[in-house]
Design an enzyme around this catalytic site. Structure first.
Site, short mmCIF file in Angstrom:
data_model
loop_
_atom_site.label_atom_id
_atom_site.label_comp_id
_atom_site.label_asym_id
_atom_site.label_seq_id
_atom_site.Cartn_x
_atom_site.Cartn_y
_atom_site.Cartn_z
CG HIS A 120 -2.05 -1.00 1.08
ND1 HIS A 120 -3.04 -1.12 2.02
CD2 HIS A 120 -2.33 -1.92 0.13
CE1 HIS A 120 -3.89 -2.06 1.65
NE2 HIS A 120 -3.47 -2.57 0.49
CD GLU A 173 -2.10 3.92 3.28
OE1 GLU A 173 -3.30 4.16 3.48
OE2 GLU A 173 -1.71 3.08 2.43
CB CYS A 200 -6.34 -1.09 5.17
SG CYS A 200 -4.59 -1.55 5.13
CB CYS A 240 -1.94 1.26 6.08
SG CYS A 240 -1.46 0.46 4.53
#
Length: 178
Positions: free
Chosen positions: A90, A92, A116, A119
């Site tokens: 992801h 992040e 999410c 993250c």
């Protein structure tokens, strides 16, 4: 006796339509998202320190050394191993890993999509104290609820970016004001 020098008068008025910090950093996150090869979801993240300097940028994609063309980008399949979810990193995570600072304590993260739960854990562990997100389209999922709970317990402030305009145009063909 010499006369005191008159205060310098500006010969023009400063621009009023410049990008404020929130727009600038969210625009950087959005521009980073354009680097994603994911056909369905493009997310970017931008980490900013207390001095308003960018210290990390990332977007969602496959891990380094794993070809974007050899791993699946599907959102659904009979076998979960044939979807992107076990593989994709992801935005992040990539922003945190791409940091150009030794420490992210007290930083803010601008991100295109509310983080999410996985993250959220990384953001908390990195010491980031503020998350500014653009979209919260998965608000009602258990993963988003878990993120909100962890952020609240860790004292991380979250807020949704509310743009006053929908587009920022970057024209690379000419810039007469340079």
């Amino acid at each position: 006796m010499a006369e005191p020098e008159a205060a310098a008068q500006p010969n023009s008025v400063a621009r009023k339509d410049f990008l404020d910090s929130d727009y600038y950093f969210m625009a950087v996150a959005s521009l980073a998202a354009q680097r994603s090869r994911d056909p369905s979801t493009q997310v970017g993240a931008c980490i900013v320190n207390q001095e308003n300097k960018i210290v990390g940028i990332g977007y969602n994609g496959m891990p380094n050394g794993c070809s974007d063309d050899l791993l699946p980008w599907s959102r659904s399949a009979k076998d979960r191993l044939d979807t992107k979810y076990p593989y994709v990193c992801h935005a992040e995570l990539n922003a945190i890993m791409n940091k150009n600072s030794a420490d992210l304590q007290g930083c803010s993260m601008y991100v295109a999509l509310f983080p999410c739960n996985e993250c959220a854990k990384l953001i908390i562990q990195a010491g980031i104290k503020k998350v500014i997100f653009l979209s919260d389209k998965y608000h009602d999922t258990p993963e988003s609820e878990a993120s909100r709970r962890m952020f609240a317990r860790a004292g991380i402030k979250c807020r949704q970016f509310q743009p006053k305009r929908n587009k920022i145009i970057i024209d690379l063909t000419t810039n007469e004001n340079v």
